[in-house]
Design a protein around this motif. Structure first.
Motif, PDB file in Angstrom:
ATOM      1  N   LEU A   1       1.270  -1.493   0.028  1.00  0.00           N
ATOM      2  CA  LEU A   1      -0.006  -0.086   0.234  1.00  0.00           C
ATOM      3  C   LEU A   1       0.812   1.040  -0.257  1.00  0.00           C
ATOM      4  O   LEU A   1       0.550   2.411  -0.544  1.00  0.00           O
ATOM      5  CB  LEU A   1      -0.937  -0.130   0.993  1.00  0.00           C
ATOM      6  CG  LEU A   1      -1.928  -0.907   1.372  1.00  0.00           C
ATOM      7  CD1 LEU A   1      -2.839  -1.468   2.346  1.00  0.00           C
ATOM      8  CD2 LEU A   1      -2.803  -0.876   0.324  1.00  0.00           C
ATOM      9  N   GLU A   2       1.962   1.512   0.307  1.00  0.00           N
ATOM     10  CA  GLU A   2       3.016   2.163   0.683  1.00  0.00           C
ATOM     11  C   GLU A   2       3.223   2.531  -0.704  1.00  0.00           C
ATOM     12  O   GLU A   2       3.368   3.730  -1.234  1.00  0.00           O
ATOM     13  CB  GLU A   2       4.510   2.286   1.708  1.00  0.00           C
ATOM     14  CG  GLU A   2       3.584   2.591   3.304  1.00  0.00           C
ATOM     15  CD  GLU A   2       4.320   2.230   4.204  1.00  0.00           C
ATOM     16  OE1 GLU A   2       5.940   2.133   4.029  1.00  0.00           O
ATOM     17  OE2 GLU A   2       4.810   3.363   5.006  1.00  0.00           O
ATOM     18  N   SER A   3       3.850   1.576  -1.446  1.00  0.00           N
ATOM     19  CA  SER A   3       4.576   1.805  -2.818  1.00  0.00           C
ATOM     20  C   SER A   3       3.171   2.335  -3.844  1.00  0.00           C
ATOM     21  O   SER A   3       3.243   2.772  -5.254  1.00  0.00           O
ATOM     22  CB  SER A   3       4.679   0.314  -3.144  1.00  0.00           C
ATOM     23  OG  SER A   3       3.379  -0.843  -3.522  1.00  0.00           O
ATOM     24  N   TYR A   4       2.092   1.830  -3.579  1.00  0.00           N
ATOM     25  CA  TYR A   4       0.924   2.243  -4.259  1.00  0.00           C
ATOM     26  C   TYR A   4       1.154   4.020  -4.254  1.00  0.00           C
ATOM     27  O   TYR A   4       0.913   4.821  -5.350  1.00  0.00           O
ATOM     28  CB  TYR A   4      -0.589   2.365  -4.021  1.00  0.00           C
ATOM     29  CG  TYR A   4      -0.670   0.808  -4.183  1.00  0.00           C
ATOM     30  CD1 TYR A   4      -0.553   0.227  -5.348  1.00  0.00           C
ATOM     31  CD2 TYR A   4      -1.210   0.076  -3.017  1.00  0.00           C
ATOM     32  CE1 TYR A   4      -0.325  -0.757  -5.710  1.00  0.00           C
ATOM     33  CE2 TYR A   4      -1.943  -1.370  -3.940  1.00  0.00           C
ATOM     34  CZ  TYR A   4      -1.459  -1.937  -4.834  1.00  0.00           C
ATOM     35  OH  TYR A   4      -1.771  -3.564  -5.440  1.00  0.00           O
ATOM     36  N   VAL A   5       1.665   4.708  -3.031  1.00  0.00           N
ATOM     37  CA  VAL A   5       1.177   6.077  -3.065  1.00  0.00           C
ATOM     38  C   VAL A   5       2.538   6.760  -3.237  1.00  0.00           C
ATOM     39  O   VAL A   5       2.524   8.160  -4.376  1.00  0.00           O
ATOM     40  CB  VAL A   5       1.359   6.320  -1.911  1.00  0.00           C
ATOM     41  CG1 VAL A   5       1.721   8.182  -0.743  1.00  0.00           C
ATOM     42  CG2 VAL A   5       0.323   6.150  -0.481  1.00  0.00           C
ATOM     43  N   THR A   6       3.514   6.409  -3.459  1.00  0.00           N
ATOM     44  CA  THR A   6       4.725   6.652  -4.750  1.00  0.00           C
ATOM     45  C   THR A   6       4.506   6.227  -5.939  1.00  0.00           C
ATOM     46  O   THR A   6       4.231   7.449  -6.386  1.00  0.00           O
ATOM     47  CB  THR A   6       6.260   5.544  -3.972  1.00  0.00           C
ATOM     48  OG1 THR A   6       6.360   5.572  -2.292  1.00  0.00           O
ATOM     49  CG2 THR A   6       7.506   6.250  -4.090  1.00  0.00           C
ATOM     50  N   THR A   7       4.076   4.938  -6.104  1.00  0.00           N
ATOM     51  CA  THR A   7       3.930   5.110  -7.535  1.00  0.00           C
ATOM     52  C   THR A   7       2.868   5.863  -8.512  1.00  0.00           C
ATOM     53  O   THR A   7       3.271   6.388  -9.462  1.00  0.00           O
ATOM     54  CB  THR A   7       3.338   3.455  -7.951  1.00  0.00           C
ATOM     55  OG1 THR A   7       4.286   2.429  -6.860  1.00  0.00           O
ATOM     56  CG2 THR A   7       2.892   2.633  -9.351  1.00  0.00           C
ATOM     57  N   PHE A   8       1.449   6.406  -8.183  1.00  0.00           N
ATOM     58  CA  PHE A   8       1.029   7.079  -8.154  1.00  0.00           C
ATOM     59  C   PHE A   8       0.536   8.506  -8.411  1.00  0.00           C
ATOM     60  O   PHE A   8       0.355   9.608  -8.794  1.00  0.00           O
ATOM     61  CB  PHE A   8      -0.443   6.920  -8.523  1.00  0.00           C
ATOM     62  CG  PHE A   8      -0.802   5.152  -8.532  1.00  0.00           C
ATOM     63  CD1 PHE A   8      -0.798   4.901  -9.715  1.00  0.00           C
ATOM     64  CD2 PHE A   8      -0.781   3.871  -7.852  1.00  0.00           C
ATOM     65  CE1 PHE A   8      -1.380   3.383 -10.590  1.00  0.00           C
ATOM     66  CE2 PHE A   8      -0.984   2.544  -8.333  1.00  0.00           C
ATOM     67  CZ  PHE A   8      -1.303   1.960  -9.270  1.00  0.00           C
ATOM     68  N   GLN A   9       2.016   8.471  -7.853  1.00  0.00           N
ATOM     69  CA  GLN A   9       2.573   9.957  -7.889  1.00  0.00           C
ATOM     70  C   GLN A   9       2.287  11.069  -9.114  1.00  0.00           C
ATOM     71  O   GLN A   9       2.756  10.600  -9.848  1.00  0.00           O
ATOM     72  CB  GLN A   9       3.447  10.891  -6.346  1.00  0.00           C
ATOM     73  CG  GLN A   9       3.419  10.485  -5.317  1.00  0.00           C
ATOM     74  CD  GLN A   9       4.309  10.477  -4.806  1.00  0.00           C
ATOM     75  OE1 GLN A   9       5.113  11.098  -4.989  1.00  0.00           O
ATOM     76  NE2 GLN A   9       3.939  10.833  -3.069  1.00  0.00           N
TER      77      GLN A   9
ATOM     78  N   GLU B   1      -0.290  11.164 -10.743  1.00  0.00           N
ATOM     79  CA  GLU B   1      -1.130   9.922 -11.797  1.00  0.00           C
ATOM     80  C   GLU B   1      -0.610   9.514 -13.193  1.00  0.00           C
ATOM     81  O   GLU B   1      -0.962  10.432 -14.370  1.00  0.00           O
ATOM     82  CB  GLU B   1      -2.269  10.836 -12.728  1.00  0.00           C
ATOM     83  CG  GLU B   1      -2.943  11.605 -11.450  1.00  0.00           C
ATOM     84  CD  GLU B   1      -4.387  12.999 -11.323  1.00  0.00           C
ATOM     85  OE1 GLU B   1      -4.521  12.695 -12.825  1.00  0.00           O
ATOM     86  OE2 GLU B   1      -5.309  13.138 -10.782  1.00  0.00           O
ATOM     87  N   PRO B   2       0.263   8.681 -13.307  1.00  0.00           N
ATOM     88  CA  PRO B   2       1.106   8.146 -14.299  1.00  0.00           C
ATOM     89  C   PRO B   2       0.581   7.053 -15.155  1.00  0.00           C
ATOM     90  O   PRO B   2      -0.520   6.281 -14.345  1.00  0.00           O
ATOM     91  CB  PRO B   2       2.381   7.938 -13.560  1.00  0.00           C
ATOM     92  CG  PRO B   2       2.354   7.112 -12.592  1.00  0.00           C
ATOM     93  CD  PRO B   2       1.440   8.276 -11.942  1.00  0.00           C
ATOM     94  N   VAL B   3       0.578   6.590 -16.024  1.00  0.00           N
ATOM     95  CA  VAL B   3      -0.163   5.732 -16.632  1.00  0.00           C
ATOM     96  C   VAL B   3       1.247   4.046 -16.857  1.00  0.00           C
ATOM     97  O   VAL B   3       2.103   4.486 -17.011  1.00  0.00           O
ATOM     98  CB  VAL B   3      -0.272   6.526 -18.393  1.00  0.00           C
ATOM     99  CG1 VAL B   3      -1.380   4.916 -19.097  1.00  0.00           C
ATOM    100  CG2 VAL B   3      -1.090   6.997 -18.068  1.00  0.00           C
ATOM    101  N   ILE B   4       0.554   3.227 -15.473  1.00  0.00           N
ATOM    102  CA  ILE B   4       1.178   2.200 -16.246  1.00  0.00           C
ATOM    103  C   ILE B   4       0.092   0.498 -15.858  1.00  0.00           C
ATOM    104  O   ILE B   4      -0.612   1.138 -16.245  1.00  0.00           O
ATOM    105  CB  ILE B   4       1.096   2.298 -14.580  1.00  0.00           C
ATOM    106  CG1 ILE B   4       1.792   3.480 -13.536  1.00  0.00           C
ATOM    107  CG2 ILE B   4       2.231   0.797 -14.038  1.00  0.00           C
ATOM    108  CD1 ILE B   4       2.369   3.074 -12.560  1.00  0.00           C
ATOM    109  N   LEU B   5       0.926  -0.015 -17.270  1.00  0.00           N
ATOM    110  CA  LEU B   5       0.232  -0.951 -17.344  1.00  0.00           C
ATOM    111  C   LEU B   5       0.736  -2.221 -16.380  1.00  0.00           C
ATOM    112  O   LEU B   5       1.971  -2.338 -16.582  1.00  0.00           O
ATOM    113  CB  LEU B   5       0.881  -1.369 -18.912  1.00  0.00           C
ATOM    114  CG  LEU B   5       0.567  -0.279 -19.636  1.00  0.00           C
ATOM    115  CD1 LEU B   5       0.867  -0.818 -21.404  1.00  0.00           C
ATOM    116  CD2 LEU B   5      -0.908   0.022 -20.370  1.00  0.00           C
ATOM    117  N   LEU B   6       0.077  -2.833 -16.614  1.00  0.00           N
ATOM    118  CA  LEU B   6      -0.534  -4.170 -15.204  1.00  0.00           C
ATOM    119  C   LEU B   6      -1.256  -5.241 -15.395  1.00  0.00           C
ATOM    120  O   LEU B   6      -1.805  -4.959 -16.109  1.00  0.00           O
ATOM    121  CB  LEU B   6      -0.614  -4.089 -14.015  1.00  0.00           C
ATOM    122  CG  LEU B   6       0.315  -3.033 -13.101  1.00  0.00           C
ATOM    123  CD1 LEU B   6      -0.527  -2.279 -11.843  1.00  0.00           C
ATOM    124  CD2 LEU B   6       1.904  -3.027 -13.262  1.00  0.00           C
TER     125      LEU B   6
END
Length: 287
Positions: free
Chosen positions: A259-267, A269-274
């Motif tokens: 959950l902590e990584s989500y905060v960092t990852t989505f700062q 509003e990037p476009v991420i393919l998973l």
């Protein structure tokens, strides 16, 4: 008629004789009785006194303090500067008999006193530089006292019958022809002294600034070292807490870190393919 004339003439003669025989001694004076010019009696106590008319005469000497002013005189100082000195002397007769035997008159006494004062002042000032004489912190008071003491000793040794109470220098000044050059030299000397003070002040300021800079650098270095130590201890304590938490519930710890990584990852509003079946995606989608 002739009898009355004789009586009147006799009375007048008697009055003249009585008047010529009496004189008054005042509180502030000595009366000296002279016989053919020689002193035969001295009256010091006030009152009415007698003398032999036509044979004895009376002269007066002062018992009170007298002030004798000297004429301004040029004297050389120790550093060979001529100065004009003006002084006065306070004195009185304390032994009228000795005074009459040695000096006789007030005029003679003032002349002898003037000589003694001049010689003493000249010798004393010749031992002192001009700057010390005129400076505010000079020992002018002690100089006057020394001169008074020395002049008093001189007149005491001569047995003049007088007492020197005080000798004071009223004025010390330069001759007109020397004032300008001495003033310029004094200004130059004081400018030199001022420059020396400024130089010493600058040097002391640099020492203080340098010392303050060194202390500041030492304090900053010590503060940085302390802060690094505190941060390291904090990180170490945090790692210990994390390890304790991870050891108690590894799954919860794993979820918390994700959950902590989500905060960092989505700062931003990037476009991420998973991949849809990725554990990272499932947790994000709440599956």
């Amino acid at each position: 008629m002739k009898r009355w004339i004789s009586i009147i003439v006799g009375a007048l003669v008697l009055i003249i004789l009585v008047a010529g025989s009496l004189f008054i001694v005042k509180e502030n004076e000595y009366k000296v009785v002279l016989k053919f010019g020689e002193a035969v009696r001295i009256h010091e106590n006030p009152g009415i006194k007698l003398k032999i008319p036509f044979i004895e005469t009376v002269s007066t000497l002062p018992k009170y303090q007298k002030v004798s002013d000297s004429q301004p005189t040029t004297i050389m100082t120790k550093d060979k500067k001529p100065i004009i000195v003006d002084n006065y002397t306070v004195w009185r007769i304390n032994n009228s008999r000795s005074f009459l035997q040695t000096l006789k008159t007030v005029t003679t006494a003032e002349s002898r006193i003037g000589d003694a004062v001049y010689n003493t002042v000249r010798r004393k000032l010749s031992e002192i530089d001009y700057g010390s004489i005129i400076s505010e912190d000079s020992s002018r008071g002690n100089l006057n006292d020394d001169i008074t003491k020395e002049v008093s000793n001189i007149v005491a040794r001569q047995n003049y019958g007088i007492e020197i109470i005080d000798v004071r220098i009223k004025r010390t000044d330069l001759p007109e022809e020397n004032k300008e050059s001495v003033y310029k030299r004094m200004i130059s000397d004081r400018e030199s002294i001022a420059a020396g003070y400024l130089s010493e002040g600058d040097e002391e300021s640099k020492k203080i600034t340098s010392n303050a800079d060194r202390q500041a650098q030492e304090l900053i270095a010590q503060a940085e070292a302390d802060s690094k130590k505190i941060i390291a201890e904090g990180e170490q304590e945090a790692a210990r807490i994390y390890n304790d938490a991870y050891g108690k519930d590894p799954e919860f710890y794993k979820l918390y870190r994700t959950l902590e990584s989500y905060v960092t990852t989505f700062q931003g509003e990037p476009v991420i393919l998973l991949p849809i079946d990725s554990p990272y995606t499932r947790i994000l989608l709440g599956q």
